[in-house]
Design an enzyme around this catalytic site. Structure first.
Site, PDB file in Angstrom:
ATOM      1  CD  GLU A   1      -1.527   2.447   2.064  1.00  0.00           C
ATOM      2  OE1 GLU A   1      -2.163   3.359   2.043  1.00  0.00           O
ATOM      3  OE2 GLU A   1      -0.359   2.342   2.687  1.00  0.00           O
TER       4      GLU A   1
ATOM      5  CG  ASP B   1      -4.815   2.783   6.437  1.00  0.00           C
ATOM      6  OD1 ASP B   1      -3.810   2.750   7.264  1.00  0.00           O
ATOM      7  OD2 ASP B   1      -4.384   3.162   5.442  1.00  0.00           O
TER       8      ASP B   1
END
Length: 391
Positions: A187, A234
């Site tokens: 990511e 997140d």
């Protein structure tokens, strides 16, 4: 065919929002916290993730192996798959860097390919290359640990529910829904965030799933179509998070999670709350203080959605029509992309609260009320620890 698939997706979303099943207060109060498993130095779930884990490095591979070992040891009924891809990066000097996504799936017994809609829970497990030695405790070691705990907490209830359906001969057409966890690699940007230097694992997975077709006449056209809701966690674990509702089409799901947060706070189950019994007991003034909220947009109106969102692993999936519930604070935690995003700067009460909230949300989505036996599970864990000499 595409028009037909779109109609099915819209009908499915309407059905999910209408048939959502709530958990009782007793169940909410009984949801176990992670306890010692989230100890940042020796906890069996969280501690092994709290290391540098840049994609393509030994630390990254060690964390991936930790995930695999956790599922194989604790959750043998979950199906594990690896999604592999490679890409050059701005720092690799033309060398292909490997990216490995782990896909853990629990479907109803006997479910046929293309016939199961899945609640998909997502976090990335890689860490940033710079600053050197960066841990990324909120980004996203803690969210990964939350998902592992959630899976373990709900596993027995899923089994009991599906066994009950088989025994009682209930209509299985309404029960073809499973749970999927995506632990995504790559990511983080290696230099700076761009369309090509970020989201390496999620971009490759979304593209492959778009072209991985299920058998003809399946309810769901491909693995992307099978995702009922993509719930991405997140930057969770710092104190006082404020998480907006980013997408109008999934605001109904956001409101369900916000309602669960409200109920858990009212029941005294949120440790980070200023009104938690443990904090009230230490205060001379016992008068309740204003209750904060993690999910701050429960009352947001339809006209307040202006199209803004935070770029993250959901983007390649959203671009292909997947519905997204993004659980990320705005503003970002103060430790974001700093060396202080480490174990010592996690607020463990907040970490535990998020873990319980996510577990409750999945429990409601999977309609597990009446199928929990937390006392039995607690005895089982105690017996296993005693057998292996674990204190």
């Amino acid at each position: 065919m595409l028009f037909y698939s779109t109609l099915l997706r819209l009908a499915g979303l309407l059905c999910l929002s209408a048939a959502y099943s709530t958990l009782s207060d007793d169940t909410l109060k009984s949801i176990p916290g992670p306890g010692d498993d989230f100890d940042v130095k020796k906890g069996s779930i969280l501690a092994p993730i709290l290391q540098t884990r840049v994609s393509g490095t030994p630390g990254n591979a060690a964390v991936l192996q930790h995930f695999v070992g956790f599922f194989k040891t604790n959750l043998p009924k979950w199906n594990l798959e690896f999604h592999n891809s490679t890409s050059t990066t701005p720092t690799s000097n033309g060398k292909e860097i490997p990216f490995v996504n782990l896909i853990a799936t629990r479907d109803p017994p006997g479910a046929q390919v293309g016939e199961v809609g899945r609640l998909t829970l997502v976090a990335h497990y890689d860490s940033k290359l710079e600053p050197k030695g960066f841990i990324g405790a909120t980004d996203s070691a803690a969210p990964c640990a939350m998902l592992l705990h959630t899976a373990r907490t709900l596993d027995a209830a899923l089994t009991k529910k599906w066994e009950s359906i088989a025994t009682d001969g209930l209509d299985e057409l309404d029960e073809q829904k499973g749970v999927q966890i995506l632990l995504l690699d790559g990511e983080e940007a290696f230099v700076s965030w761009t369309a090509t230097d970020s989201l390496y694992g999620s971009r490759a997975l979304a593209e492959d799933w778009e072209h991985s077709f299920h058998p003809a006449m399946s309810t769901y056209r491909n693995p992307l179509d099978s995702i009922s809701l993509f719930v991405l966690l997140d930057l969770l674990g710092s104190t006082g998070p404020h998480v907006p509702s980013y997408f109008k089409t999934t605001h109904w799901a956001y409101k369900h999670m916000a309602n669960l947060e409200h109920r858990l706070r009212e029941l005294g189950e949120f440790k980070s709350s200023p009104n938690h019994p443990s904090k009230l007991a230490k205060r001379k003034n016992k008068k309740p203080r204003d209750e904060p909220r993690f999910l701050v947009d429960a009352e947001k109106g339809d006209d307040a959605f202006i199209g803004g969102f935070v770029e993250d692993d959901h983007v390649p999936f959203m671009a292909r029509g997947v519905e997204i519930l993004h659980i990320i604070p705005t503003p970002f935690p103060k430790v974001w992309h700093r060396m202080t995003d480490d174990a010592e700067h996690l607020d463990m009460d907040t970490v535990e609260d998020w873990t319980k909230l996510v577990t409750a949300f999945v429990g409601e989505w999977m309609e597990l009320e009446g199928f929990f036996d937390f006392k039995k599970e607690k005895r089982k864990v105690h017996e296993e620890k005693t057998e292996f000499g674990i204190p």
